[in-house]
Design an enzyme around this catalytic site. Structure first.
Site, PDB file in Angstrom:
ATOM      1  N   TYR A  34      54.964  58.292  49.088  1.00 29.20           N
ATOM      2  CA  TYR A  34      55.075  56.863  49.493  1.00 29.20           C
ATOM      3  C   TYR A  34      54.242  56.217  48.959  1.00 29.20           C
ATOM      4  O   TYR A  34      54.248  55.102  48.350  1.00 29.20           O
ATOM      5  CB  TYR A  34      55.340  56.836  51.067  1.00 29.20           C
ATOM      6  CG  TYR A  34      56.761  57.614  51.494  1.00 29.20           C
ATOM      7  CD1 TYR A  34      56.593  58.795  51.531  1.00 29.20           C
ATOM      8  CD2 TYR A  34      57.813  56.802  51.912  1.00 29.20           C
ATOM      9  CE1 TYR A  34      57.828  59.558  52.349  1.00 29.20           C
ATOM     10  CE2 TYR A  34      58.953  57.318  52.376  1.00 29.20           C
ATOM     11  CZ  TYR A  34      59.033  58.744  52.498  1.00 29.20           C
ATOM     12  OH  TYR A  34      59.951  59.393  53.009  1.00 29.20           O
ATOM     13  N   HIS A  38      63.380  48.905  52.963  1.00 27.66           N
ATOM     14  CA  HIS A  38      62.974  50.190  52.161  1.00 27.66           C
ATOM     15  C   HIS A  38      64.351  51.041  51.855  1.00 27.66           C
ATOM     16  O   HIS A  38      64.526  51.308  50.665  1.00 27.66           O
ATOM     17  CB  HIS A  38      62.299  51.025  53.019  1.00 27.66           C
ATOM     18  CG  HIS A  38      62.075  52.327  52.578  1.00 27.66           C
ATOM     19  ND1 HIS A  38      60.621  52.623  52.105  1.00 27.66           N
ATOM     20  CD2 HIS A  38      62.396  53.511  52.707  1.00 27.66           C
ATOM     21  CE1 HIS A  38      60.453  54.064  51.748  1.00 27.66           C
ATOM     22  NE2 HIS A  38      61.760  54.354  51.777  1.00 27.66           N
ATOM     23  N   GLU A  39      65.147  50.949  52.894  1.00 29.31           N
ATOM     24  CA  GLU A  39      66.414  51.874  52.756  1.00 29.31           C
ATOM     25  C   GLU A  39      67.099  50.917  51.631  1.00 29.31           C
ATOM     26  O   GLU A  39      68.148  51.642  50.793  1.00 29.31           O
ATOM     27  CB  GLU A  39      67.088  52.038  53.798  1.00 29.31           C
ATOM     28  CG  GLU A  39      66.380  52.807  55.150  1.00 29.31           C
ATOM     29  CD  GLU A  39      65.667  54.106  54.579  1.00 29.31           C
ATOM     30  OE1 GLU A  39      65.988  54.575  53.635  1.00 29.31           O
ATOM     31  OE2 GLU A  39      64.490  54.339  55.083  1.00 29.31           O
ATOM     32  N   GLU A  82      60.343  57.906  46.343  1.00 30.82           N
ATOM     33  CA  GLU A  82      59.786  57.147  47.310  1.00 30.82           C
ATOM     34  C   GLU A  82      58.538  55.904  47.067  1.00 30.82           C
ATOM     35  O   GLU A  82      58.676  55.022  47.599  1.00 30.82           O
ATOM     36  CB  GLU A  82      58.957  58.261  48.417  1.00 30.82           C
ATOM     37  CG  GLU A  82      60.227  58.763  49.290  1.00 30.82           C
ATOM     38  CD  GLU A  82      61.447  58.031  49.903  1.00 30.82           C
ATOM     39  OE1 GLU A  82      61.181  56.855  50.178  1.00 30.82           O
ATOM     40  OE2 GLU A  82      62.485  58.855  50.209  1.00 30.82           O
ATOM     41  N   HIS A 113      66.286  51.732  48.198  1.00 32.33           N
ATOM     42  CA  HIS A 113      66.439  52.928  47.663  1.00 32.33           C
ATOM     43  C   HIS A 113      67.843  52.870  46.830  1.00 32.33           C
ATOM     44  O   HIS A 113      68.258  53.584  46.062  1.00 32.33           O
ATOM     45  CB  HIS A 113      66.777  53.958  48.725  1.00 32.33           C
ATOM     46  CG  HIS A 113      65.740  54.579  48.789  1.00 32.33           C
ATOM     47  ND1 HIS A 113      64.722  55.631  47.935  1.00 32.33           N
ATOM     48  CD2 HIS A 113      64.935  54.991  50.283  1.00 32.33           C
ATOM     49  CE1 HIS A 113      64.139  56.293  48.768  1.00 32.33           C
ATOM     50  NE2 HIS A 113      64.109  55.692  50.084  1.00 32.33           N
ATOM     51  N   PRO A 169      66.008  61.843  63.451  1.00 30.13           N
ATOM     52  CA  PRO A 169      64.491  62.099  63.068  1.00 30.13           C
ATOM     53  C   PRO A 169      63.753  61.488  62.285  1.00 30.13           C
ATOM     54  O   PRO A 169      62.461  61.368  61.847  1.00 30.13           O
ATOM     55  CB  PRO A 169      64.792  63.725  62.470  1.00 30.13           C
ATOM     56  CG  PRO A 169      66.181  63.455  61.895  1.00 30.13           C
ATOM     57  CD  PRO A 169      66.899  62.755  62.821  1.00 30.13           C
ATOM     58  N   GLN A 217      72.155  64.935  58.404  1.00 27.92           N
ATOM     59  CA  GLN A 217      70.943  64.417  57.533  1.00 27.92           C
ATOM     60  C   GLN A 217      70.850  65.427  56.613  1.00 27.92           C
ATOM     61  O   GLN A 217      70.310  66.446  56.720  1.00 27.92           O
ATOM     62  CB  GLN A 217      69.620  64.304  58.534  1.00 27.92           C
ATOM     63  CG  GLN A 217      68.531  64.200  58.010  1.00 27.92           C
ATOM     64  CD  GLN A 217      68.233  62.906  56.856  1.00 27.92           C
ATOM     65  OE1 GLN A 217      68.607  61.823  57.197  1.00 27.92           O
ATOM     66  NE2 GLN A 217      67.719  63.212  55.700  1.00 27.92           N
ATOM     67  N   GLU A 248      68.718  56.404  53.245  1.00 26.40           N
ATOM     68  CA  GLU A 248      69.531  55.646  52.394  1.00 26.40           C
ATOM     69  C   GLU A 248      70.955  56.006  52.049  1.00 26.40           C
ATOM     70  O   GLU A 248      71.108  56.094  50.845  1.00 26.40           O
ATOM     71  CB  GLU A 248      68.563  55.528  51.257  1.00 26.40           C
ATOM     72  CG  GLU A 248      68.156  56.602  50.126  1.00 26.40           C
ATOM     73  CD  GLU A 248      67.133  57.538  50.664  1.00 26.40           C
ATOM     74  OE1 GLU A 248      66.872  57.606  51.832  1.00 26.40           O
ATOM     75  OE2 GLU A 248      66.617  58.231  49.863  1.00 26.40           O
ATOM     76  N   ASP A 255      60.355  69.612  52.059  1.00 28.35           N
ATOM     77  CA  ASP A 255      60.128  68.734  53.312  1.00 28.35           C
ATOM     78  C   ASP A 255      58.706  68.632  53.490  1.00 28.35           C
ATOM     79  O   ASP A 255      58.036  67.585  53.816  1.00 28.35           O
ATOM     80  CB  ASP A 255      60.367  69.485  54.706  1.00 28.35           C
ATOM     81  CG  ASP A 255      60.601  68.294  55.657  1.00 28.35           C
ATOM     82  OD1 ASP A 255      61.425  67.351  55.308  1.00 28.35           O
ATOM     83  OD2 ASP A 255      60.306  68.481  56.923  1.00 28.35           O
TER      84      ASP A 255
END
Ligand code: BES
Ligand code: ZN
Length: 623
Positions: free
Chosen positions: A398, A309-310, A332, A313, A280, A153, A285, A390
């Site tokens: 979002y 959503h993905e 986002e 992207h 997680p 990730q 995407e 992060d």
């Protein structure tokens, strides 16, 4: 006279400092918050050849990354970001050259400095990842209930823990990769992908479109493929593939729907990889291959908005990318807006009114909480200097982003806004842009046609100020109001019955749990569970909201299911609120500690750092 003179001076000073301060406030930093040691202004990496062996016994990736580079005149070194990598040797155009390291920062890792000249074409780094590489999760056969698994990730700044690279979203490169893995496993990347295992266990990948480093992705497991259309399909472990085929049956239509709104899908194939439950995030995407959590496989397609959503992207994020993590809302916020447009076209207005209403309620809660502790983080344009990017992954990017775009849509009309967005995606395709570039483009290409609209929308207020502007659109949902009236009946004494939940969808349950008064559920947990069997729900969204009520009302009967959930599911969106709830009720503190000590070996580092932070804030020690 003297007095008059000095008061004039003071007035001039006040006016000018006032002007200055507004300008300052609305000035977006350019490249200062890039969370990187790289000297990207001096050297441009253009192509990556990645060659790695996945060693499941040692839990390391080992091999080399070779970069094609274009140095500026006079360049003397290249600096790549690395974190916890063991560097074996470095080569410059085929010659071994000594490297050095700079920095060493807990969040950023360090800089790998390799001397070059401005004629250098290739730098090659031989390296091995460490067992605690933050991007990578290695899962044993016991943990997957099948065969061993590994996945990466990379977003936001974790690519550097498995590839030495200039780890900033402002840069793009193409790549080729060769991955060698154990015989019975199949590797997949954010690139052209195999659909079945081969005998050599060596696989070749190519990404011919330039992408930023955070979209580098690798996953290796016992994976099978099922086609869902001519250019789309799903990979999953064999035990899950049939369920995936049912859940994602609309995928082909979804892609065509997206294309009908914002233009051609530019990445060739679109496949989904369903990961083990410890992933997680809900989704990631990665181009050509969205990584997704299995917690959206519910059997009724009610959570496929995550795929919308993905997929969205592929335009907002992968095609037009946030230049720094301070501009994260460009990725986002646009994607959530686009996601709801896709969902509306596919499943109707009623559906989107539900998700929008739930999202707006949550956004308002998030903002009121954040105003107490971190008010500046409620601005769309963030200031993440010195912090982990992060931290920017909140509802603000979002949902405040989404509602800002909805406010623009309301002002200029959907038809005109769609024309603008099509133009925007084409104009900035394969580029990384910052917030100021977006504002300028918006003003010059859309708002200019509607005099005064920038002010009535409050563009600057939305982007640079705290909280939620008053012109935030309101949302009404008939489906959710029917839940409200049921709640009123229950409060008034109507007896709970199974038939009350007939034909309810996931989002009605979520609204029900979020709006049921405490005084009611405190004395009705047994009835609710008896009728809805929520403690054993297979739907992770429903289970998560239900468990929060269980903790608040000390409904101990749910604790075995809650424990199972926390051991099995690693999605941070569920873990974070549940652990917070557990820690805010003294009755559950020991449960939290004991469950976490068992569960943490199954969580990805991203989830573990969040939970560890919460535990530390509560108990003052590391767990
Ligand atoms: N790109 C994000 C995930 C992400 C963001 C990872 C920042 C690391 C840093 C992805 O598209 C996402 O937003 N996932 C959401 C899905 C949801 C909003 C539908 C998630 O994981 O919950
Ligand atoms: Zn996203």
């Amino acid at each position: 006279m003297k007095l008059l003179f000095s008061s004039i001076i003071i007035t001039i000073f006040l006016i000018s400092s006032c002007i200055e301060s507004t300008q300052k406030r609305y000035q977006t930093n350019l490249e200062s918050h890039n969370h990187s040691f790289s000297n990207f202004e001096e050297v441009t990496p253009t192509h990556l050849y990645l060659n790695l062996i996945a060693d499941f016994d040692k839990k390391v990736l080992k091999g080399f990354a070779e970069w094609d580079i274009v140095p500026k005149v006079g360049a003397k070194k290249i600096i790549l970001d690395i974190k916890d990598l063991v560097i074996i040797k470095t080569e410059v155009d085929g010659d071994i050259i000594d490297f050095s390291l700079s920095g060493e920062n807990e969040i950023l890792g360090s800089g790998l400095i390799i001397p070059i000249t401005d004629k250098t074409q290739k730098v090659k780094v031989f390296y091995e990842t460490s067992t605690n590489a933050e991007a990578i999760q290695w899962l044993t056969a016991e943990q997957t209930g099948g065969k061993p698994f590994v996945y990466t990730q990379s977003e936001a700044i974790l690519a550097r823990s498995w590839i030495p690279c200039m780890d900033i979203p402002a840069l793009r490169f193409t790549y080729n990769a060769i991955i060698k893995c154990p015989k019975d496993l199949l590797p997949l990347m954010s690139a052209t992908n195999p659909q079945q295992k081969n005998n050599e266990s060596v696989y070749h990948f190519e990404m011919s479109k330039p992408i930023p480093s955070y979209l580098m992705a690798l996953s290796i497991g016992d994976l099978v493929f099922a086609p869902l259309g001519e250019k789309c399909g799903v990979y999953a472990q064999p035990s899950l593939i049939e369920d995936c085929k049912i859940e994602f049956v609309d995928l082909d239509r979804m892609i065509k729907t997206a294309e009908s709104i914002y233009g051609q899908y530019r990445w060739g194939r679109y496949d989904i990889l369903v990961l083990p439950a410890s992933f997680p995030f809900g989704g990631m995407e990665n181009p050509r291959l969205t990584f997704a959590t299995p917690t959206i496989i519910t059997g009724d397609k009610s959570l496929v908005s995550l795929i919308a959503h993905e997929l969205a992207h592929s335009w907002s994020g992968n095609l037009v990318t946030n230049r720094t993590w301070d501009d994260f809302w460009l990725n986002e916020g646009f994607t959530v807006y686009f996601e709801s447009r896709i969902m509306e076209k596919l499943y109707g207005k009623d559906f989107v009114e539900m998700t929008d209403k739930l999202a707006l309620d949550e956004l308002k809660n998030t903002i009121s909480e954040m105003m107490l502790t971190q008010p500046n983080d409620t601005r769309l344009f963030l200031d993440l200097k010195g912090r982990n990017p992060d931290d920017g992954m909140t509802d603000i990017a979002y949902e405040k982003g989404h509602f800002f775009l909805l406010a623009i849509e309301k002002q200029v009309g959907r038809e005109r806004f769609d024309i603008f967005l099509n133009q925007y995606f084409n104009h900035f395709a394969f580029q990384s842009i910052n917030t100021q570039t977006f504002i300028n483009y918006l003003e010059e290409n859309l708002l200019i046609q509607y005099p005064g609209s920038a002010d009535s929308i409050g563009v600057n207020e939305w982007i640079f100020e705290q909280g939620l502007p008053i012109n935030c659109p309101t949302i009404h949902s008939a489906y959710l109001y029917s839940v409200d009236s049921l709640i009123q009946d229950l409060i008034a004494g109507t007896k709970l019955e199974k038939s009350m939940f007939n034909h309810w969808t996931t989002h009605q349950y979520l609204y029900f749990f979020r709006n049921l008064p405490r005084t009611y559920y405190l004395s009705h947990m047994d009835d609710l569970d008896f009728i809805g069997n929520f403690s054993n729900s297979k739907n992770a969204e429903i289970a998560c909201d239900w468990f929060k009520l269980c903790i608040r009302s000390n409904y101990l009967k749910a604790s075995p299911s809650l424990e199972n959930f926390l051991i099995k599911v690693g999605r941070r969106k569920f873990l974070e609120p549940i652990y917070k709830e557990l820690l805010s009720n003294p009755e559950w503190n020991n449960f939290a500690k004991q469950v976490y000590s068992n569960a943490k070996k199954g969580y990805h580092s991203v989830s573990n750092s969040t939970i560890q932070e919460i535990m530390k804030a509560k108990f003052g020690t590391n767990y």
